[in-house]
Design a protein around this motif. Structure first.
Motif, PDB file in Angstrom:
ATOM      1  N   LYS A  48      12.394  -3.894  -4.077  1.00 45.29           N
ATOM      2  CA  LYS A  48      12.037  -3.044  -2.944  1.00 45.29           C
ATOM      3  C   LYS A  48      11.066  -3.787  -2.045  1.00 45.29           C
ATOM      4  O   LYS A  48       9.978  -4.173  -2.477  1.00 45.29           O
ATOM      5  CB  LYS A  48      11.401  -1.734  -3.419  1.00 45.29           C
ATOM      6  CG  LYS A  48      10.942  -0.823  -2.286  1.00 45.29           C
ATOM      7  CD  LYS A  48      12.088  -0.445  -1.339  1.00 45.29           C
ATOM      8  CE  LYS A  48      11.599   0.484  -0.229  1.00 45.29           C
ATOM      9  NZ  LYS A  48      12.675   0.801   0.737  1.00 45.29           N
ATOM     10  N   GLN A  49      11.451  -3.968  -0.794  1.00 45.75           N
ATOM     11  CA  GLN A  49      10.614  -4.655   0.186  1.00 45.75           C
ATOM     12  C   GLN A  49       9.501  -3.728   0.653  1.00 45.75           C
ATOM     13  O   GLN A  49       9.710  -2.532   0.875  1.00 45.75           O
ATOM     14  CB  GLN A  49      11.457  -5.084   1.371  1.00 45.75           C
ATOM     15  CG  GLN A  49      10.734  -5.938   2.396  1.00 45.75           C
ATOM     16  CD  GLN A  49      11.679  -6.437   3.471  1.00 45.75           C
ATOM     17  OE1 GLN A  49      12.743  -5.878   3.678  1.00 45.75           O
ATOM     18  NE2 GLN A  49      11.298  -7.507   4.143  1.00 45.75           N
ATOM     19  N   GLY A  50       8.289  -4.285   0.806  1.00 46.50           N
ATOM     20  CA  GLY A  50       7.198  -3.504   1.355  1.00 46.50           C
ATOM     21  C   GLY A  50       7.463  -3.108   2.791  1.00 46.50           C
ATOM     22  O   GLY A  50       8.070  -3.859   3.565  1.00 46.50           O
ATOM     23  N   GLU A  51       6.998  -1.910   3.164  1.00 47.03           N
ATOM     24  CA  GLU A  51       7.242  -1.396   4.503  1.00 47.03           C
ATOM     25  C   GLU A  51       6.010  -1.470   5.393  1.00 47.03           C
ATOM     26  O   GLU A  51       6.118  -1.384   6.610  1.00 47.03           O
ATOM     27  CB  GLU A  51       7.722   0.058   4.411  1.00 47.03           C
ATOM     28  CG  GLU A  51       9.034   0.189   3.647  1.00 47.03           C
ATOM     29  CD  GLU A  51       9.401   1.628   3.353  1.00 47.03           C
ATOM     30  OE1 GLU A  51       8.602   2.533   3.719  1.00 47.03           O
ATOM     31  OE2 GLU A  51      10.469   1.859   2.754  1.00 47.03           O
ATOM     32  N   THR A  52       4.839  -1.628   4.795  1.00 44.63           N
ATOM     33  CA  THR A  52       3.602  -1.739   5.549  1.00 44.63           C
ATOM     34  C   THR A  52       2.526  -2.289   4.626  1.00 44.63           C
ATOM     35  O   THR A  52       2.718  -2.391   3.415  1.00 44.63           O
ATOM     36  CB  THR A  52       3.169  -0.367   6.105  1.00 44.63           C
ATOM     37  OG1 THR A  52       2.001  -0.537   6.921  1.00 44.63           O
ATOM     38  CG2 THR A  52       2.827   0.599   4.992  1.00 44.63           C
ATOM     39  N   PHE A  53       1.380  -2.655   5.203  1.00 43.48           N
ATOM     40  CA  PHE A  53       0.235  -3.031   4.387  1.00 43.48           C
ATOM     41  C   PHE A  53      -0.441  -1.768   3.854  1.00 43.48           C
ATOM     42  O   PHE A  53      -0.173  -0.644   4.312  1.00 43.48           O
ATOM     43  CB  PHE A  53      -0.758  -3.875   5.185  1.00 43.48           C
ATOM     44  CG  PHE A  53      -1.349  -3.186   6.392  1.00 43.48           C
ATOM     45  CD1 PHE A  53      -2.479  -2.384   6.277  1.00 43.48           C
ATOM     46  CD2 PHE A  53      -0.777  -3.349   7.651  1.00 43.48           C
ATOM     47  CE1 PHE A  53      -3.027  -1.752   7.382  1.00 43.48           C
ATOM     48  CE2 PHE A  53      -1.319  -2.727   8.773  1.00 43.48           C
ATOM     49  CZ  PHE A  53      -2.440  -1.922   8.629  1.00 43.48           C
ATOM     50  N   VAL A  54      -1.331  -1.940   2.887  1.00 41.20           N
ATOM     51  CA  VAL A  54      -2.030  -0.819   2.260  1.00 41.20           C
ATOM     52  C   VAL A  54      -3.473  -0.791   2.747  1.00 41.20           C
ATOM     53  O   VAL A  54      -4.175  -1.811   2.709  1.00 41.20           O
ATOM     54  CB  VAL A  54      -1.977  -0.915   0.723  1.00 41.20           C
ATOM     55  CG1 VAL A  54      -2.817   0.181   0.081  1.00 41.20           C
ATOM     56  CG2 VAL A  54      -0.524  -0.828   0.261  1.00 41.20           C
ATOM     57  N   ASN A  55      -3.899   0.364   3.213  1.00 45.70           N
ATOM     58  CA  ASN A  55      -5.283   0.580   3.644  1.00 45.70           C
ATOM     59  C   ASN A  55      -5.695   1.972   3.193  1.00 45.70           C
ATOM     60  O   ASN A  55      -5.829   2.895   3.980  1.00 45.70           O
ATOM     61  CB  ASN A  55      -5.418   0.429   5.159  1.00 45.70           C
ATOM     62  CG  ASN A  55      -6.852   0.620   5.627  1.00 45.70           C
ATOM     63  OD1 ASN A  55      -7.792   0.472   4.853  1.00 45.70           O
ATOM     64  ND2 ASN A  55      -7.016   0.961   6.893  1.00 45.70           N
ATOM     65  N   PHE A  56      -5.878   2.125   1.907  1.00 42.76           N
ATOM     66  CA  PHE A  56      -6.156   3.427   1.294  1.00 42.76           C
ATOM     67  C   PHE A  56      -7.656   3.673   1.184  1.00 42.76           C
ATOM     68  O   PHE A  56      -8.140   4.772   1.401  1.00 42.76           O
ATOM     69  CB  PHE A  56      -5.504   3.467  -0.095  1.00 42.76           C
ATOM     70  CG  PHE A  56      -5.444   4.829  -0.720  1.00 42.76           C
ATOM     71  CD1 PHE A  56      -4.259   5.546  -0.723  1.00 42.76           C
ATOM     72  CD2 PHE A  56      -6.552   5.403  -1.324  1.00 42.76           C
ATOM     73  CE1 PHE A  56      -4.190   6.804  -1.304  1.00 42.76           C
ATOM     74  CE2 PHE A  56      -6.494   6.659  -1.906  1.00 42.76           C
ATOM     75  CZ  PHE A  56      -5.306   7.362  -1.893  1.00 42.76           C
ATOM     76  N   GLN A  57      -8.407   2.640   0.799  1.00 50.07           N
ATOM     77  CA  GLN A  57      -9.832   2.798   0.520  1.00 50.07           C
ATOM     78  C   GLN A  57     -10.699   2.300   1.670  1.00 50.07           C
ATOM     79  O   GLN A  57     -10.258   1.518   2.513  1.00 50.07           O
ATOM     80  CB  GLN A  57     -10.214   2.024  -0.747  1.00 50.07           C
ATOM     81  CG  GLN A  57      -9.585   2.587  -2.010  1.00 50.07           C
ATOM     82  CD  GLN A  57     -10.044   1.834  -3.230  1.00 50.07           C
ATOM     83  OE1 GLN A  57      -9.326   1.008  -3.756  1.00 50.07           O
ATOM     84  NE2 GLN A  57     -11.252   2.111  -3.680  1.00 50.07           N
ATOM     85  N   GLN A  58     -11.940   2.733   1.674  1.00 47.10           N
ATOM     86  CA  GLN A  58     -12.931   2.170   2.568  1.00 47.10           C
ATOM     87  C   GLN A  58     -13.284   0.764   2.081  1.00 47.10           C
ATOM     88  O   GLN A  58     -13.191   0.456   0.904  1.00 47.10           O
ATOM     89  CB  GLN A  58     -14.179   3.048   2.594  1.00 47.10           C
ATOM     90  CG  GLN A  58     -13.919   4.476   3.051  1.00 47.10           C
ATOM     91  CD  GLN A  58     -13.394   4.539   4.472  1.00 47.10           C
ATOM     92  OE1 GLN A  58     -13.856   3.803   5.346  1.00 47.10           O
ATOM     93  NE2 GLN A  58     -12.426   5.417   4.722  1.00 47.10           N
ATOM     94  N   GLY A  59     -13.697  -0.099   2.973  1.00 44.85           N
ATOM     95  CA  GLY A  59     -13.995  -1.477   2.578  1.00 44.85           C
ATOM     96  C   GLY A  59     -12.771  -2.347   2.697  1.00 44.85           C
ATOM     97  O   GLY A  59     -11.707  -1.932   3.167  1.00 44.85           O
ATOM     98  N   ASN A  60     -12.883  -3.576   2.237  1.00 46.72           N
ATOM     99  CA  ASN A  60     -11.793  -4.534   2.431  1.00 46.72           C
ATOM    100  C   ASN A  60     -11.096  -4.924   1.140  1.00 46.72           C
ATOM    101  O   ASN A  60     -10.354  -5.901   1.104  1.00 46.72           O
ATOM    102  CB  ASN A  60     -12.318  -5.796   3.126  1.00 46.72           C
ATOM    103  CG  ASN A  60     -13.262  -6.600   2.249  1.00 46.72           C
ATOM    104  OD1 ASN A  60     -13.822  -6.050   1.295  1.00 46.72           O
ATOM    105  ND2 ASN A  60     -13.435  -7.870   2.562  1.00 46.72           N
TER     106      ASN A  60
END
Length: 585
Positions: free
Chosen positions: A429-441
């Motif tokens: 399964k190809q990723g569809e977007t980056f992940v930005n779930f949490q605060q911080g980097n």
């Protein structure tokens, strides 16, 4: 000897609806080994994300067996908790239980969701008012039942290990639920990071104990529970193992190694552990007997090539990094006279790859092999399952996740044979977007991936559940979703010959320009005709439609296919009707 009474029945009633009102970006606090954080910080400083080549599909040694992705579909979302912590099991009858930190789904092999529960809805118990997380589920093929453990709370005061037994081989009927004390040592600790394994008589839950307040690692612990009473809702007898030997490094994350084929080993259980911060040995642990039969615990050491954690992973479209964790062993099974295990580690230049090993229990000699893309991408959080019909064949299929500065987080699979030779890696399964779930980097990634064997398949078949970057429509963007897939193979132990006999033919073959495919359908079928390359990846979807019973003749142009050998695969609804090797000149 301790006793646990049933709390009641869980996982029954009408399917729930995903509660978007519960959506929150709640980050998990950091707890682990301080030395691991120091190692990773130093390696992160070495890592540069600039001017890196774009990763291609991982290339193994061309061979006759290549992974083939069969039925595949979307499963769990991550909209309330991170990391995903994917776990799954499949029964001989085809019932699938797939779980993550948000929820548990019951599905069939067509991808239909039969029931869905967020964890508090699953247990429906007002006394369970802390966070519920870290699911692990296995299928006991000896008893034809599912077993699942889930954790509750992260302090000494509220830590509970919830143990669930399905009442039948159909998970929708409900589960008997038991509570084991997370602070069983009464030393101000709580239970984290479970492992789950089953033997002929018992179920084993491993975990790491952390001290409340500072969340520092205290010790590893193993619960050993008599299982038969759990299937009928009676009182459970259990014991626990603590104060495990710390030589030559702290006992940490003991991974149960249950039997890799139909049935169970026993009456005891084997476990394997590694050093989270790196070492040149692994540890083999053995509980010798069942609860009530005077079990003993033995520990052994096996030398291996040195391993250590790598740096965190990059992802396309953001400066947020994916947390690659440490070098603990993430999955294991026992088959024949070998323990198979897998984890990720630095394979060079701070890049994470897959470390696969098999230890002979007779002489404690371990063979290992690395799989990865040093200098282009990070591979992490692997799982594995036996991919053979003979216990003497050590071939395995491994699931893992991948990310890079030019890739969104994606799910993949690879096969490794008896000679520790890898096939080509295959995209699931190809990723569809980056992940930005949490605060911080720093984003959580993992902490584990699910993979389970379907034992009664006529040819080797495994199923996997892995995370990928996606948007949860209407709920949360840049989060994790789960993709579930059946994995077979093209080659000498893989693809079913259900439709490759009378009535299926490709001609002319070799192909120079046009070619024709003739085949027979016995029933109305949602049909797909695909061209698969030597890496196991689909390079062309030739035809997709629903067709009624009858004989068909399809004509195709070779188009832009380069010269080489391919597989032409005809798929029906969740099955492979037939396949044929074609040579394009």
């Amino acid at each position: 000897m301790l006793t646990a009474e049933p709390l009641g029945v869980a996982g029954v009633g009408e399917p729930a609806i995903r509660w978007s009102a519960k959506v929150s970006r709640v980050g998990a606090f950091t707890h682990g080994l301080p030395e691991v954080a120091e190692i990773k910080a130093a390696k992160q400083a070495e890592r540069s994300r600039n001017d890196l080549p774009v990763p291609e599909g991982e290339a193994g040694v061309p061979k006759s067996l290549q992974p083939l992705v069969g039925a595949n579909f979307e499963a769990n979302w991550s909209v309330a908790q991170t990391p995903p912590d994917n776990s799954m099991a499949i029964s001989n009858g085809g019932s699938i239980v797939t779980a993550n930190n948000d929820e548990v789904l019951y599905m069939n092999t067509s991808g239909t969701v039969l029931q869905y529960y967020a964890w508090h809805d699953f247990f429906n118990d007002p006394q369970l008012n802390a966070n519920i997380y870290d699911p692990k589920v296995v299928y006991d093929s000896q008893a034809d039942r599912f077993i699942m453990t889930v954790l509750h709370g992260s302090t000494a005061a509220n830590s509970i290990v919830l143990l669930c037994f399905s009442q039948s081989n159909n998970p929708t009927i409900g589960w008997w639920v038991y509570s084991l004390p997370g602070n069983v040592l009464q030393n101000n600790t709580w239970f984290d990071y479970p492992g789950l394994g089953v033997s002929t008589h018992d179920v084993f839950i491993t975990g790491n104990m952390f001290t409340s307040g500072n969340n520092q690692f205290n010790q590893a612990l193993v619960f050993q529970v008599a299982k038969a009473q759990g299937y009928v809702g009676q009182s459970l007898n259990y014991l626990y193992w603590s104060n495990l030997s710390g030589q030559p490094y702290a006992a940490f994350t003991l991974q149960p190694a249950g039997w890799g084929h139909q049935g169970n080993s026993g009456p005891g259980m084997l476990f394997v552990s590694s050093s989270a911060g790196g070492a040149s040995t692994i540890r083999i642990w053995q509980i010798t007997n069942a609860v009530g039969s005077n079990p003993q615990m033995n520990a052994y050491t096996s030398p291996v090539p040195a391993y250590a954690p790598g740096a965190n992973a990059n992802q396309m479209g953001t400066n947020d990094l994916l947390d690659t964790g440490d070098s603990r062993i993430l999955a294991a099974f026992f088959l024949g006279d070998r323990i198979h295990f897998v984890h990720h580690a630095d394979i060079g230049g701070t890049w994470n790859g897959i470390r696969y090993g098999r230890t002979n229990v007779n002489d404690l000699q371990t063979q290992t092999a690395n799989w990865g893309n040093q200098g282009t991408s990070d591979l992490a959080y692997p799982a594995l399952a036996a991919f053979s019909n003979d216990a003497s064949d050590p071939g395995v299929m491994m699931a893992y996740v991948r990310s890079s500065p030019s890739l969104y987080p994606e799910a993949r699979v690879v096969y490794c044979d008896q000679n520790l030779t890898f096939s080509n890696g295959v995209l699931v399964k190809q990723g569809e977007t980056f992940v930005n779930f949490q605060q911080g980097n720093i984003e959580r990634w993992g902490d584990y991936t699910g993979m389970a064997r379907r034992h009664n398949a006529p040819t080797p078949k495994v199923w996997m559940a892995a995370c990928y970057g996606a948007h949860a429509q209407g709920s949360l963007n840049n989060t994790w979703k789960t993709w579930v897939a059946e994995i077979g193979s093209i080659g000498n132990v893989g693809i079913e010959e259900t439709g490759s006999g009378p009535g299926m033919r490709v001609f002319p073959n070799p192909v120079t320009d046009h070619f024709q495919l003739r085949f027979m359908l016995q029933e109305t079928t949602a049909l797909r005709v695909e061209i698969i390359d030597a890496r196991g990846a689909m390079v062309k979807l030739l035809h997709e439609d629903t067709r009624k019973p009858g004989e068909y003749l399809l004509t195709f142009n070779r188009g832009a296919l380069t010269s080489g050998t391919y597989q032409l695969v005809v798929r029906g609804t969740n099955t492979i009707i037939g396949h044929e090797t074609i040579v394009v000149q």
